[in-house]
Design an enzyme around this catalytic site. Structure first.
Site, mmCIF file in Angstrom:
data_model
loop_
_atom_site.group_PDB
_atom_site.id
_atom_site.type_symbol
_atom_site.label_atom_id
_atom_site.label_comp_id
_atom_site.label_asym_id
_atom_site.label_seq_id
_atom_site.Cartn_x
_atom_site.Cartn_y
_atom_site.Cartn_z
ATOM 1 N N THR A 18 0.878 -1.168 0.000
ATOM 2 C CA THR A 18 0.000 0.000 0.000
ATOM 3 C C THR A 18 0.912 1.212 0.000
ATOM 4 O O THR A 18 2.023 1.131 0.510
ATOM 5 C CB THR A 18 -0.859 0.043 1.286
ATOM 6 O OG1 THR A 18 -1.510 -1.207 1.458
ATOM 7 C CG2 THR A 18 -1.899 1.146 1.238
ATOM 8 N N GLY B 123 -10.185 -4.223 0.656
ATOM 9 C CA GLY B 123 -9.445 -4.041 1.905
ATOM 10 C C GLY B 123 -9.731 -2.677 2.523
ATOM 11 O O GLY B 123 -10.741 -2.041 2.205
ATOM 12 N N ASP B 124 -8.834 -2.239 3.394
ATOM 13 C CA ASP B 124 -9.102 -0.989 4.109
ATOM 14 C C ASP B 124 -8.748 0.261 3.311
ATOM 15 O O ASP B 124 -9.248 1.350 3.622
ATOM 16 C CB ASP B 124 -8.341 -0.972 5.440
ATOM 17 C CG ASP B 124 -6.820 -0.970 5.235
ATOM 18 O OD1 ASP B 124 -6.333 -1.773 4.411
ATOM 19 O OD2 ASP B 124 -6.131 -0.177 5.897
ATOM 20 N N GLY C 125 -1.355 -2.461 5.973
ATOM 21 C CA GLY C 125 -1.274 -3.670 6.782
ATOM 22 C C GLY C 125 -2.354 -4.645 6.388
ATOM 23 O O GLY C 125 -2.898 -4.570 5.289
ATOM 24 N N GLY D 129 -5.502 -5.542 5.918
ATOM 25 C CA GLY D 129 -6.641 -4.645 5.783
ATOM 26 C C GLY D 129 -7.869 -5.008 6.592
ATOM 27 O O GLY D 129 -8.550 -4.131 7.132
#
Lengths: 334, 334
Positions: free
Chosen positions: B201, B231-232, B253, B255
């Site tokens: 990311t 994901g996040d 990280g 997510g």
């Protein structure tokens, strides 16, 4: 004797037989003056059916998680509400459904966005939570996963309802008129003129007799929506959140504002870090923060002690609750 | 004279010439023992290029929002990082990209998920924020909107890199081996055995000389991902958040854990409601809450006074910062 006593104490510590279920069926410009007695009765019956399904599970010692899932399924199957059957249509004449669920005990969560052929999107969200290490899946991938994991698949035509189709035609007519007069690139936005396009959502929050909290939310999104828009309903922290240490929350309203405020998580955080009550935390967010940005809507929340709130700053919110002591109510207007 | 004095005072009040830009290029099992000096130099140069692009804007009086967008574009264009060019491949051999951006001044935000043909997904997120009333768009709809709003469209083959393709082949080989020995329905999960699949990311947070905060995050997701997993990174409140009253945050990280914790918004809320410093809030979440659930990763955050943190609980995190007083650093290991 001592063993029996210790066992009884342990049981008492684990359960107190107290439970509560709170639901919503969307907020918006819901005025008594625009409602017939027949329609009002139908809505109330729909809410009652959902409360009955969920509270039956809680009464029998089921979990908050199972209760909110079962509750949402009833609302998804009821074409009065914008979730599952009864979902609104996108600009392309499709039904794209979003749902999410969260377990306050484990902080596990599941969500799906933009599914078109899963009868009950909340079951797909639950499958994502229980049967994958993911939290969120979207589109065709989410449909495939749901189908592979036992969710009921239907032909997309299952979601067709004449009422919602006519809503889309109305929206498109309005778009055309706007395009004649205004900047056509903005025609799709329509929120400022037609607030109620945004508010169709159903939600449930529960506290079970083991002290566990859970929250679930499901929606058909916004009539005439375009561009694969995702609102707050499938976003953990925005439309849905649950934490046994604080509260369980499900939101309904102008989704974009709920995302920008991380609405559900912020209610939880206000309780955790500012030590506000669930009602004060929800009211502060819904009555002050939300309108200060220009948004509106509502939320339901229940805390770990069974205190609950149904806060909204719109004319009405379809809502109801039932408690283990038998107290129960369904309401629509302010 | 009085007018001139008042004008000068107003300018002083508006700007203090102090700015800061902090970036990350992903966290994970990044060990010096596994790195060559050449590769290390390339990573450091890539981070420096991004800092240079963003700080140039801040130095010239540009906004934090413009700075983080420009910074992310440099990282997206650098095939070393898992975002834009250099994105990892899905199970189907595609590159599906996610990005989000948030303006701390207005709490406006934009995000795209699962786009396959937008050269710089962060520009699509910015377009969603600036040119629609929506916050999040996904898939084909997001691509259409981005194309209609001036984002550069590329053939999906633009995102091909031999390194990432080989990563996918490795992952699939590992899947096949697992399927022979284990429950094959779990083969796709792979996180427990191969942590570094999750951490690619890029992110940037900035404070500009007007006191505005902004945050942006972009990713190619997880190698071999299936089922339209999100994901996040494109989730406002999870991977990205910015509020002028508190801080700007970008995460990297595993997510799913960042979503379940509403990581970015919780750092902001801990500052707002528990009055923690940005470092304490970030460390509490990354060093305690995240591992307590079984997740790992890191985040960068800067507060309204220019204090910043680069917290991670992994072996390394590609990271760097530059301040208006000239202080600057790029780092990789613990």
């Amino acid at each position: 004797m001592l063993v029996a006593f210790a066992f009884a104490t342990a049981l008492t510590a684990q359960t107190n037989s107290k439970y509560i279920l709170v639901i919503h069926g969307g907020a918006g410009t819901i005025l008594k003056s625009q409602m017939t007695p027949e329609k009002e009765a139908l809505y109330k019956q729909g809410l009652q059916n959902a409360l009955d399904a969920g509270s039956k599970i809680l009464k029998q010692g089921g979990t908050a998680l199972d209760a909110v899932e079962a509750t949402i399924m009833v609302l998804e199957n009821d074409s009065l509400f914008n979730a599952g059957k009864g979902a609104v249509f996108t600009n392309e004449g499709k039904n794209e459904l979003d749902a999410s669920i969260m377990d306050g005990k484990t902080l596990k969560a599941g969500a799906v966005a933009g599914v078109t052929n899963i009868k009950n999107p909340i079951t797909a969200a639950r499958a994502v939570m229980d049967k994958s290490e993911h939290v969120m899946m979207a589109g065709k991938g989410a449909e495939l996963f749901a189908a592979q994991n036992g969710c009921t698949v239907v032909d997309p035509s299952y979601f067709f309802t004449t009422q919602r189709w006519n809503d889309l035609l109305d929206a498109k007519r309005e778009d055309s008129l706007k395009a004649l007069h205004k900047d056509s690139t903005k025609a799709f936005l329509k929120q400022p003129d037609n607030h109620d396009y945004k508010y169709g959502t159903v939600g449930a929050v529960a506290l079970d007799m083991y002290g566990n909290l859970a929250a679930a939310t499901s929606t058909g999104g916004m009539t005439d929506k375009r561009y694969g828009r995702i609102g707050d309903s499938p976003i953990i922290g925005a439309g849905t959140y649950a934490d046994n240490n604080t509260c369980a929350v499900s939101c309904t309203g102008w989704g974009e504002y709920f995302i920008r405020l991380s609405m559900a998580k912020t209610v939880s955080d206000r309780m955790e870090f500012a030590h506000e009550s669930v009602k004060d935390a929800a009211d502060e967010m819904i009555m002050k923060k939300l309108p200060s940005l220009g948004g509106d809507g509502g939320l339901i929340a229940v805390d770990k002690d069974g205190n609950f709130t149904m806060s909204f700053d719109t004319d009405g919110m379809y809502r109801g609750y039932i408690k283990s002591d038998g107290e129960s109510k369904v309401e629509i207007y302010k």
